[in-house]
Design an enzyme around this catalytic site. Structure first.
Site, mmCIF file in Angstrom:
data_model
loop_
_atom_site.group_PDB
_atom_site.id
_atom_site.type_symbol
_atom_site.label_atom_id
_atom_site.label_comp_id
_atom_site.label_asym_id
_atom_site.label_seq_id
_atom_site.Cartn_x
_atom_site.Cartn_y
_atom_site.Cartn_z
ATOM 1 C CD1 TRP A 205 -73.080 3.011 -43.607
ATOM 2 C CD2 TRP A 205 -73.355 3.515 -45.778
ATOM 3 N NE1 TRP A 205 -73.166 1.836 -44.308
ATOM 4 C CE2 TRP A 205 -73.335 2.101 -45.633
ATOM 5 C CE3 TRP A 205 -73.502 4.071 -47.045
ATOM 6 C CZ2 TRP A 205 -73.469 1.245 -46.721
ATOM 7 C CZ3 TRP A 205 -73.641 3.215 -48.128
ATOM 8 C CH2 TRP A 205 -73.622 1.817 -47.955
ATOM 9 C CG ASP A 373 -79.903 -8.577 -41.155
ATOM 10 O OD1 ASP A 373 -80.775 -9.245 -40.595
ATOM 11 O OD2 ASP A 373 -80.028 -7.380 -41.461
ATOM 12 N NE ARG A 449 -80.342 -1.911 -42.985
ATOM 13 C CZ ARG A 449 -79.801 -3.084 -42.745
ATOM 14 N NH1 ARG A 449 -79.856 -3.613 -41.547
ATOM 15 N NH2 ARG A 449 -79.180 -3.737 -43.680
ATOM 16 C CE LYS A 482 -71.310 -7.371 -39.093
ATOM 17 N NZ LYS A 482 -71.346 -7.705 -40.540
ATOM 18 C CD1 TRP A 483 -74.491 -4.560 -30.686
ATOM 19 C CD2 TRP A 483 -74.534 -6.059 -29.033
ATOM 20 N NE1 TRP A 483 -75.329 -4.078 -29.720
ATOM 21 C CE2 TRP A 483 -75.373 -4.967 -28.690
ATOM 22 C CE3 TRP A 483 -74.409 -7.125 -28.129
ATOM 23 C CZ2 TRP A 483 -76.066 -4.918 -27.470
ATOM 24 C CZ3 TRP A 483 -75.095 -7.056 -26.923
ATOM 25 C CH2 TRP A 483 -75.924 -5.973 -26.609
ATOM 26 C CG ASP A 484 -75.074 -4.324 -37.624
ATOM 27 O OD1 ASP A 484 -74.631 -3.174 -37.466
ATOM 28 O OD2 ASP A 484 -75.313 -4.814 -38.751
ATOM 29 C CG ASN A 486 -77.549 -1.772 -39.176
ATOM 30 O OD1 ASN A 486 -76.497 -1.367 -39.639
ATOM 31 N ND2 ASN A 486 -77.778 -3.051 -38.940
ATOM 32 C CB CYS A 529 -70.955 -4.168 -36.562
ATOM 33 S SG CYS A 529 -71.532 -3.728 -38.208
ATOM 34 C CG ASP A 551 -71.563 -1.529 -43.852
ATOM 35 O OD1 ASP A 551 -71.056 -2.481 -43.231
ATOM 36 O OD2 ASP A 551 -72.720 -1.132 -43.642
HETATM 37 C C1 DGJ Z 1 -74.680 -3.346 -41.399
HETATM 38 C C2 DGJ Z 1 -73.369 -4.025 -41.239
HETATM 39 O O1 DGJ Z 1 -72.337 -3.095 -41.228
HETATM 40 C C3 DGJ Z 1 -73.192 -5.056 -42.343
HETATM 41 O O2 DGJ Z 1 -71.932 -5.638 -42.251
HETATM 42 C C4 DGJ Z 1 -74.287 -6.078 -42.232
HETATM 43 O O3 DGJ Z 1 -74.142 -6.804 -41.045
HETATM 44 C C5 DGJ Z 1 -75.635 -5.397 -42.276
HETATM 45 N N1 DGJ Z 1 -75.751 -4.333 -41.343
HETATM 46 C C6 DGJ Z 1 -76.744 -6.383 -42.034
HETATM 47 O O4 DGJ Z 1 -77.965 -5.792 -41.958
#
Ligand code: DGJ
Length: 737
Positions: A205, A373, A449, A482-484, A486, A529, A551
């Site tokens: 990461w 977010d 998370r 922006k489609w994240d 995580n 993303c 990030d």
């Molecule tokens: C991870 C992304 O890479 C960041 O840019 C941001 O959008 C955060 N998530 C938000 O939770």
């Protein structure tokens, strides 16, 4: 004998030999005893070669004598190998019958050659017209299993790449001829040389896609992801290179995968010092049931060949992805200069805070505000509300549409963040449908998370999340998403989907959702993303023209990350922003101008609280935005060259102290050189950089009046201005007179 130089796919009936001719490379297969063998991939041939490298006559089995089939099976360079009948090398295909036994033999049956190219059902795929693309399909069969394997190849005019995929069909005539695909590689080929090295992109990461170059020893060398995403840690890419391979010389075989989920890239150096090179879906936790009449399509893999080092490989990938993979209407457009509030506010924002940022951003010439977010459910930290895509009124009393109207009134466009694949345990959705989260029935799933992953393999789950996202977009003037994503997939279980099929069906579901989104909102600028660049791969580029690269927004770290990314991905796809210092990830301070130059190498934008910047800094940002407008067309559309690097990509370059790269226009009339000194040193002189891609005969001028011939710049080199200190940088814009 007539030379066969032109671009095309040829077949010689007498020797049963296939010859694929690209710009400067040839790919050759031939048949011995019904078995399709890999003859050659490399520098362009002028004629059909013989097939002595297949060594058919050396095998007693092939000469008709009984008793030694096993030696043949374990030594023949199969174009597409199958396990269980004597080939002990790592296979391309593994099929288990309904009794649990593994074994098969693939024999050549027929083929067809045609202009143009077909897509792959439900998957991202390259495209091409009948004018510039040729395709070949070779049918191999196993009559005992009733198995049909179609190997698909496409080549594209002007690009040294072969795109491959595989279609598997169960044509069994037994009453229950069900079998299970336990491993299916999308591409496999052999190399006869033993001293090759491999370059892969590894990371973590905030440290994605760092080149790693090493020798290939005996046995198996592999890279893979089993995280359900292509991952930060390893990347679906390998370059097998001759030991002397540098930027402009040496043999380079690039292998990439147009897929965003679990993958396996493997190289086996055999007992005979040959290499078998495979790329496909990871076989770990993969088992696909195929009943009579059913079929399976493997994702596409890309093979490139360069006899002129890594630079040419990079250009082949950039051209292939730009001209034959990315579909977005934004591909050739200047993207709006955006400011994202994530590093400015994290979760701590409200409408007024965003409007303050928007007002100052507008003065600096910024064109879009992206709300990241924290705008939905009751989300004040990362521990709630994913799955509830309804507005958080405490922060946005007038809703998303109200905020959007106000931002538009200021003169900015608006973008928004979603994480559609997730569900928080603290959400209305989870309370109503706990079974929507991926989990092994009876076993509490692991939070990561503070969230779970939605079981998108279920249509009702896909529809539920899609409708929520689409409703927000339908009711406001949002121009960018922006489609994240995580967290990785763990505890994989489902109420409806077979275990060994889950990961792939999950990817098919993500692709389906993104296809729905860009179909309903064709003008939307979609940026993918995954906690930064954890799913930055060719698969996602089929849906979005850009990906948030990492990030880690520190300009110096980004030199490595962006160089590794640009090894195969065009600058126009690399999400890059100027952020605050000291940098939030590494604590480093770098000048605003260096941060600007590094972001200019990608999509460009800002990620900071601009309201806290001084008048001078805001004025500098305004100049950077102007710089972006004047230079982005060259960066986006030009050809990218690595000039100097410290990354270890080419041998010994770790000792360098600076990174430099160029973007050169296709007519060679304009070139941009960016030079960033990573580390300053004592008693150092200016650096001499040998430029690339220029026209030898042209005279190039810099804005300070100096002029040079292209010949001089490329052969003697350009002496940079002496710059002082860590992270110091300079931009040179050459224009041909
Ligand atoms: C991870 C992304 O890479 C960041 O840019 C941001 O959008 C955060 N998530 C938000 O939770």
């Amino acid at each position: 004998m007539n030379r066969l130089d032109s671009f095309g796919i040829y077949f010689d009936e007498t020797s049963s030999t296939f010859l694929l001719q690209t710009e400067k490379a040839s790919y050759v297969m031939s048949v011995v005893n019904g078995y399709l063998g890999h003859v050659y991939f490399g520098k362009k041939l002028g004629y059909y070669p013989g097939k002595s490298v297949l060594r058919g006559s050396e095998y007693t089995y092939v000469s008709g004598k009984p008793g030694d089939k096993c030696t043949f099976m374990d030594g023949y360079p199969f174009e597409y190998s199958i396990s269980g009948t004597g080939d002990f090398r790592t296979p391309a295909l593994k099929i288990k019958n309904s009794d649990g036994f593994t074994g098969g033999e693939l024999k050549y049956k027929s083929h067809k050659i045609y202009d143009g190219k077909k897509g792959v059902q439900g998957l991202p795929a390259t495209f091409g017209s009948e004018k510039d693309t040729k395709s070949l399909e070779i049918l191999l069969t196993d009559d005992v299993l009733g198995l049909e394997v179609t190997l698909k190849y496409s080549i594209f005019e002007g690009i040294d790449a072969v795109v491959r995929s595989v279609h598997i069909e169960n044509k069994s005539d037994k009453e229950d001829g069900t079998f299970y695909i336990e491993k299916v590689m999308s591409s496999s080929f052999s190399l006869t040389c033993s001293n090759h090295e491999v370059i892969t992109l590894h990371g973590s990461w905030a440290r994605e896609r760092i080149p790693d170059r090493r020798k290939i020893g005996h046995g198996r060398t592999s890279i893979s992801s089993t995280r359900g995403i292509s991952s930060h840690q390893e990347h679906p890419f390998m370059a097998v290179v001759s030991p002397d391979a540098g930027e402009d010389s040496g043999d380079v075989y690039g292998v990439s995968f147009i897929y965003s989920g679990n993958f396996l890239g493997e190289i086996e150096r055999t007992q005979h010092d040959e290499l078998r090179i495979n790329m496909g879906i990871a076989d770990d936790n993969f088992s696909w049931e195929l009943k009579n009449g059913q079929s399976f399509d493997a994702p596409e893999a890309v093979l490139t060949y360069s006899g002129e080092g890594l630079g040419r490989m990079t250009h082949s990938f950039h051209r292939l992805f730009t001209d034959h993979l990315i579909r977005s209407p934004y591909l050739h457009k200047k993207r709006p200069v955006l400011i994202n509030n994530w590093e400015a506010t994290y979760f701590d924002f409200n409408e007024e805070r965003l409007l303050q940022i928007a007002r100052v951003a507008k003065e600096a010439g910024i064109e879009m505000l992206v709300m990241d977010d924290g705008w939905f459910g009751h989300r004040d930290s990362d521990n709630s509300s994913l799955g509830d895509w309804t507005v958080y009124r405490k922060k946005l009393p007038d809703g998303v549409d109200g905020l959007c109207r106000k931002i538009n009134e200021i003169g900015l466009e608006m973008g928004i963040w979603f994480e559609p694949e997730m569900i928080s345990p603290d959400s209305e959705l989870y309370r109503a449908h706990p079974d929507y989260a991926i989990a092994i029935p009876g076993r509490p799933a692991s939070e990561c998370r503070n969230q779970f992953v939605l079981d998108l393999t279920r249509k009702e789950v896909r529809d539920c999340v899609y409708e929520q996202v689409a409703e927000i977009l339908r009711s406001s003037n949002i121009r960018y998403v922006k489609w994240d994503m995580n967290r990785p997939l763990t505890d994989v279980g489902s109420l409806t989907t077979r275990g060994g099929e889950f990961h792939h069906r999950y990817m098919l579901a993500v692709y389906e959702l993104q296809e729905r989104l860009i179909t309903e909102f064709p003008d939307l600028l979609l940026e993918n993303c995954t906690s930064g660049g954890g799913r930055f791969d060719p698969g996602m580029l089929y849906y979005s023209p850009q990906f948030w690269c990492s990030d880690d927004t520190d300009a110096i770290e980004r030199l490595y990350i962006q160089e590794g990314t640009a090894l195969i991905y065009p600058p126009s796809t690399i999400g890059a922003h100027v952020s605050i210092c000291p940098n939030h990830i590494v604590g480093r301070t770098t000048s605003l101008s260096t941060r600007g130059y590094v972001a200019l190498a990608g999509t460009f934008g800002y990620e900071m609280d601009i309201t806290k910047f001084s008048e001078e800094e805001r004025a500098e940002i305004k100049k950077q935005v102007e710089m972006y407008h004047s230079l982005n067309p060259l960066v986006r559309e030009g050809t990218y060259y690595r000039i100097s690097s410290c990354s270890g990509l080419t041998k010994g370059n770790e000792k360098n102290k600076s990174f430099a790269w160029m973007n050169v226009s296709s007519d060679k009339k304009e070139a941009l050189l960016t030079h960033v000194q990573e580390r300053g040193g004592a008693n150092e002189r200016s650096v001499v950089l040998k430029l690339k891609g220029l026209s030898e005969d042209a005279v190039y001028k810099l804005s300070d009046g100096r002029s040079f011939t292209g010949d001089e710049l490329m052969k003697i080199g350009f002496v940079t201005d002496k710059i002082y200190g860590d992270g110091a940088s300079k931009l040179y814009h050459f224009i041909a007179e």
